[in-house]
Design a protein around this motif. Structure first.
Motif, mmCIF file in Angstrom:
data_model
loop_
_atom_site.group_PDB
_atom_site.id
_atom_site.type_symbol
_atom_site.label_atom_id
_atom_site.label_comp_id
_atom_site.label_asym_id
_atom_site.label_seq_id
_atom_site.Cartn_x
_atom_site.Cartn_y
_atom_site.Cartn_z
ATOM 1 N N ASP A 191 2.686 5.923 -2.351
ATOM 2 C CA ASP A 191 2.481 6.986 -1.369
ATOM 3 C C ASP A 191 3.771 7.805 -1.265
ATOM 4 N N GLU A 214 0.814 -1.212 0.000
ATOM 5 C CA GLU A 214 0.000 0.000 0.000
ATOM 6 C C GLU A 214 0.850 1.267 0.000
ATOM 7 N N LEU A 215 2.151 1.125 0.275
ATOM 8 C CA LEU A 215 3.025 2.286 0.391
ATOM 9 C C LEU A 215 3.730 2.659 -0.904
#
Length: 69
Positions: free
Chosen positions: A52, A48-49
């Motif tokens: 980001d 999920e990073l």
């Protein structure tokens, strides 16, 4: 704030060095490699990073590409 994870430019021989706060985690040849390095560094939600910018900075070249131009 500077992202703690750097995915460096693709090397001429393929792959991207991955560092966390300046410490080398390994040479990634795919997103799966980067995710594994981040998991080993203690980030359980690593997938999920990747996109980001607060966590991962893709330096030189396009994100998610591992071959030199």
């Amino acid at each position: 704030m500077v992202a703690p994870i750097d995915v460096h430019p693709p090397s001429r021989t393929r792959g991207r060095r991955v560092t966390a706060r300046g410490q080398i985690l390994g040479l990634a040849h795919s997103d799966a490699d980067v995710i594994e390095f981040l998991r080993r560094a203690g980030l359980p939600d690593a997938e999920e990073l990747l996109d980001d910018p607060a966590w991962v900075q893709w330096r030189g070249g396009r994100a998610h590409h591992y071959e030199a131009a």
